[in-house]
Design an enzyme around this catalytic site. Structure first.
Site, PDB file in Angstrom:
ATOM      1  N   ASP A 173      42.346   6.955   0.450  1.00 42.66           N
ATOM      2  CA  ASP A 173      40.964   7.397   0.615  1.00 42.66           C
ATOM      3  C   ASP A 173      40.779   8.393   1.747  1.00 42.66           C
ATOM      4  O   ASP A 173      39.739   9.031   1.845  1.00 42.66           O
ATOM      5  CB  ASP A 173      40.048   6.197   0.870  1.00 42.66           C
ATOM      6  CG  ASP A 173      40.105   5.207  -0.285  1.00 42.66           C
ATOM      7  OD1 ASP A 173      40.350   5.650  -1.415  1.00 42.66           O
ATOM      8  OD2 ASP A 173      39.925   4.008  -0.042  1.00 42.66           O
ATOM      9  N   ASP A 190      32.832  35.179   0.492  1.00 38.22           N
ATOM     10  CA  ASP A 190      33.081  35.920  -0.739  1.00 38.22           C
ATOM     11  C   ASP A 190      31.855  36.806  -0.969  1.00 38.22           C
ATOM     12  O   ASP A 190      30.782  36.528  -0.434  1.00 38.22           O
ATOM     13  CB  ASP A 190      33.269  34.963  -1.910  1.00 38.22           C
ATOM     14  CG  ASP A 190      33.445  35.685  -3.231  1.00 38.22           C
ATOM     15  OD1 ASP A 190      34.293  36.585  -3.302  1.00 38.22           O
ATOM     16  OD2 ASP A 190      32.703  35.362  -4.176  1.00 38.22           O
ATOM     17  N   ASP A 227      25.547  -6.664  23.449  1.00 44.76           N
ATOM     18  CA  ASP A 227      26.187  -6.077  22.272  1.00 44.76           C
ATOM     19  C   ASP A 227      25.150  -5.690  21.225  1.00 44.76           C
ATOM     20  O   ASP A 227      25.175  -4.582  20.676  1.00 44.76           O
ATOM     21  CB  ASP A 227      27.179  -7.073  21.674  1.00 44.76           C
ATOM     22  CG  ASP A 227      27.939  -6.481  20.495  1.00 44.76           C
ATOM     23  OD1 ASP A 227      28.691  -5.520  20.708  1.00 44.76           O
ATOM     24  OD2 ASP A 227      27.753  -6.969  19.363  1.00 44.76           O
TER      25      ASP A 227
END
Length: 733
Positions: free
Chosen positions: A9, A407, A702
């Site tokens: 992946d 391009d 946390d």
């Protein structure tokens, strides 16, 4: 030995497999291609390592493996159900990772409902959900550790989840498992989308061809079976089935899939044709010069594969950080639990509590979320502005580019020819109806009348221009075409023809003054068609057409320069057209480039600088793949959109500046989140060791850090775009 590997992946997957294989005796010459999911290696027949050992090792890392029979190659162009790159793809919910995410979602939802119904058993219900969910990651982390990658992101995540579970924060642990699984699924989907570009390239060449035998007989054969010197028939509207040379017939061919040429090219005997080109108006006999595995489209596919395989893998930030962060935290926590009781007579219960609290504080929830939260916000605001960014790596890299290669056709220009000039030649003559020379409107009316029955892009542009100018278009009769040279029709009793200046010079009288007008327009990069009377051989006028710049091309290039980004134009068109448009934009340019030429120039321009390529055609696919970031215009081909890392859905040149500004803003946000997360953890690590803060403060720190990091990331949703040119001092640096 050749294998197909399933489940790669991201680029870091390659490193994990290589690390495991290198440690196996007798295995060498390991070549992994992420784009084609292929593995090649050499196994010493005298080595103790067996074929089954290789397959077992790769499966233990969480990847699927199957032997490659040699027929599973997209370069052969023969598309069939046995080819893994061209067969039907699974939906995301049908994949192993998709099923895992759905299952975890159901499990977490059930745990939440049960915890509400039976609060006393809530923590145990979530604990079961965590154990079931984290088991596959723990098993993979153990396998990676045995194969030489002990501190992988799976290890980091497993440590964080089990640490939170031990502390009693089962709900938080379950959320980490679920979010991590979603991230893995998104990576899997993005990887499959990247490979879709190769599938689309292969579909350009027709599956069958009309083979001509020595007696002139015709039979349909697979295009992949064509051999050099075979003779094939290409009818109007057909795609050319193989690279070759015309041996009979004349026609206009749309070579844009290969060369990027903005208008069809007239070709006749001896001229080269490319597989995948579209035959417009003539019947051609083509002698095959290259087999299907060696034709131009196959070469482009090979270039895309090589470019994707050689693109420097950018490991995820957290993956790199975990190599040091995870072992360091585990060692520190262990020392805090063991050293004080043994060396200083501390209580085991107290220091076990502090060690586990430290492990919870060190749980990288906020750190893990800091990058994806900012990336998710950046991707969301980008999508809202029509910037389809295929993953965080592309969003991160685009802000670092110093050169943007454009391009021309369909990127800086509209991709559609438009009439720019209508000129009526002034002559003293009388036609068969006794009318005088035509002025510009009458000349335009005659042009539109003769071209009204043609589907050629130039003809359609002329007819559209005449209608927009409210010119009355006379009815034409006896319309015909000389393939690749001219169109003919009778208008009001006059036999008229429209052809190129070269053809008109042979069939009509072109004065020196008229020739000078033609050359002046051609020097401006315009395509010129001449109208003449076939009976009197008198030139009546001309029409000039050009694929004009997009309305925002000037502003887009100027914004890039204001941001310190250089712009350059790379095109397959002729030098005159390229020079005229580039001088108008004041940018560097290179013209008459084939796909391999663009690839070579991009590699030369890199020189330790990040480069982005913007295109819309199939011929741009190798360049889009080899650039650090490939960007496709939304109106471009499917191949360009699939190969590119980013798509500008609104096809605006100015969106390039917005894209770079968004990337730079996102990276600033990520840096802020990472610094904040680490600083907060550093403070509470110290206070926890000294007993100043306890378990509940650790949980609060946390959770609080996670919330603040997420809120900071959400600020990106207010992104307003690149600063306007009027305030260059505020340009994002």
């Amino acid at each position: 030995m050749k294998y197909r590997i399933e489940g790669m992946d991201c680029a870091s997957c390659i490193g994990k497999i290589e690390t495991a294989l290198i440690r196996m005796p007798g295995v060498s010459d390991i070549k992994l291609n992420f784009a084609t999911e292929s593995l090649e290696l050499t196994l010493d027949p005298e080595a103790i390592t067996q074929v089954s050992d290789i397959e077992k090792t790769i499966k233990s890392l969480g990847f699927g493996i199957s032997a490659n029979t040699g027929q599973q190659t997209v370069s052969a162009i023969d598309i069939d159900s046995d080819n893994p790159l061209t067969s039907q793809r699974q939906r995301w919910w049908q994949t192993q990772k998709g099923k895992q995410v759905v299952g975890l979602g159901i499990l977490m939802g059930s745990a939440y409902i049960l915890s509400l119904l039976f609060p006393a058993y809530g923590i145990w219900v979530f604990a079961v959900a965590v154990i079931v969910g984290v088991f596959p990651f723990v098993r993979k982390a153990v396998a990676l550790a045995k194969s030489g990658s002990p501190f992988s992101i799976e290890t980091l995540m497993s440590v964080a989840v089990l640490g939170a579970l031990i502390i009693g924060e089962a709900e938080e642990a379950a959320a980490v498992v679920f979010l991590f699984s979603i991230g893995e699924l998104f990576e899997s989907i993005a990887a499959d989308r990247a490979r879709a570009g190769i599938r689309a390239l292969a579909s350009l060449v027709p599956k069958t061809a009309i083979l001509l035998d020595a007696q002139g007989g015709q039979r349909d054969v697979p295009a992949s079976s064509l051999q050099v010197n075979d003779l094939v028939l290409v009818r109007p509207g057909d795609r050319v089935s193989a690279d070759g040379a015309i041996v009979q017939g004349t026609s206009s061919l749309d070579d844009s899939p290969v060369t990027g040429e903005s208008v069809p090219v007239a070709k006749t005997m001896g001229d080269t044709v490319f597989a995948g080109s579209i035959n417009i108006d003539g019947v051609l006999h083509v002698r095959v010069e290259k087999t299907a595995a060696d034709n131009t489209i196959a070469k482009i596919i090979e270039l895309v594969e090589q470019a994707q395989a050689s693109k420097a893998p950018t490991a995820r930030f957290i993956e790199k950080f975990s190599r040091y962060y995870t072992p360091a935290v585990m060692v520190i926590a262990a020392l805090i639990i063991v050293v004080p009781p043994l060396a200083m007579g501390g209580e085991w219960g107290t220091w076990l509590y502090r060690g586990l609290a430290l492990l919870l504080i060190a749980c990288p929830c906020a750190l893990v979320l800091s990058t994806p939260a900012a990336i998710a916000s950046g991707l969301a605001v980008g999508a809202r502005r029509g910037l389809l960014i295929k993953g965080g790596s592309a969003l991160e890299t685009i802000g670092q580019v110093k050169t943007v290669a454009f391009d021309k056709t369909g990127t800086l220009t509209e991709g559609k020819p438009r009439v720019t000039d209508v000129v009526a030649f002034t002559q003293e003559y009388t036609d068969s109806q006794g009318q005088d020379s035509q002025d510009e409107d009458k000349v335009l009316a005659l042009f539109a009348s003769v071209e009204s029955g043609s589907s050629h892009p130039l003809a359609e542009a002329i007819v559209s221009h005449a209608k927009a100018a409210n010119v009355v278009i006379p009815v034409a009769s006896k319309a015909s075409a000389t393939a690749g040279k001219a169109v003919h029709a009778t208008v009001s009793g006059r036999t008229l023809a429209i052809g190129s200046p070269v053809y008109a010079a042979d069939e009509a009288v072109i004065s020196a003054k008229q020739q000078a007008q033609i050359e002046a327009l051609q020097n401006q990069g315009k395509t010129v068609s001449v109208l003449f009377d076939e009976q009197s051989r008198a030139a009546l006028g001309l029409v000039a057409l050009r694929d004009e710049l997009r309305d925002d091309a000037h502003q887009g290039v100027a914004q890039l320069k204001a941001m310190g980004v250089n712009a350059v134009m790379l095109t397959g068109d002729n030098r005159l057209t390229a020079q005229a448009l580039a001088s108008n934009l004041d940018i560097e340019w290179k013209a008459e480039l084939l796909p391999e030429d663009k690839l070579r120039l991009l590699n030369e321009m890199k020189d330790n600088r990040k480069i982005a390529m913007v295109g819309d055609g199939i011929n741009d696919a190798p360049a889009l793949a080899t650039a650090d970031v490939g960007i496709a215009m939304g109106g471009g081909t499917d191949v360009a959109l699939e190969t590119a890392d980013i798509a500008l859905l609104k096809s605006r040149v100015t969106d390039m500046a917005h894209l770079i500004a968004l990337s730079r803003a996102t990276m600033r946000n990520i840096h802020q989140n990472v610094i904040f997360s680490l600083a907060l953890k550093g403070v509470f690590l110290i206070t926890t060791v000294f007993g100043i803060t306890g378990l509940w403060i650790a949980v609060l720190a946390d959770a609080g850090a996670t919330v603040l990091v997420t809120l900071n990331a959400l600020r990106l949703l207010r992104f307003k775009g690149a600063p306007p040119l009027e305030t260059p001092s505020k340009v994002v640096k």
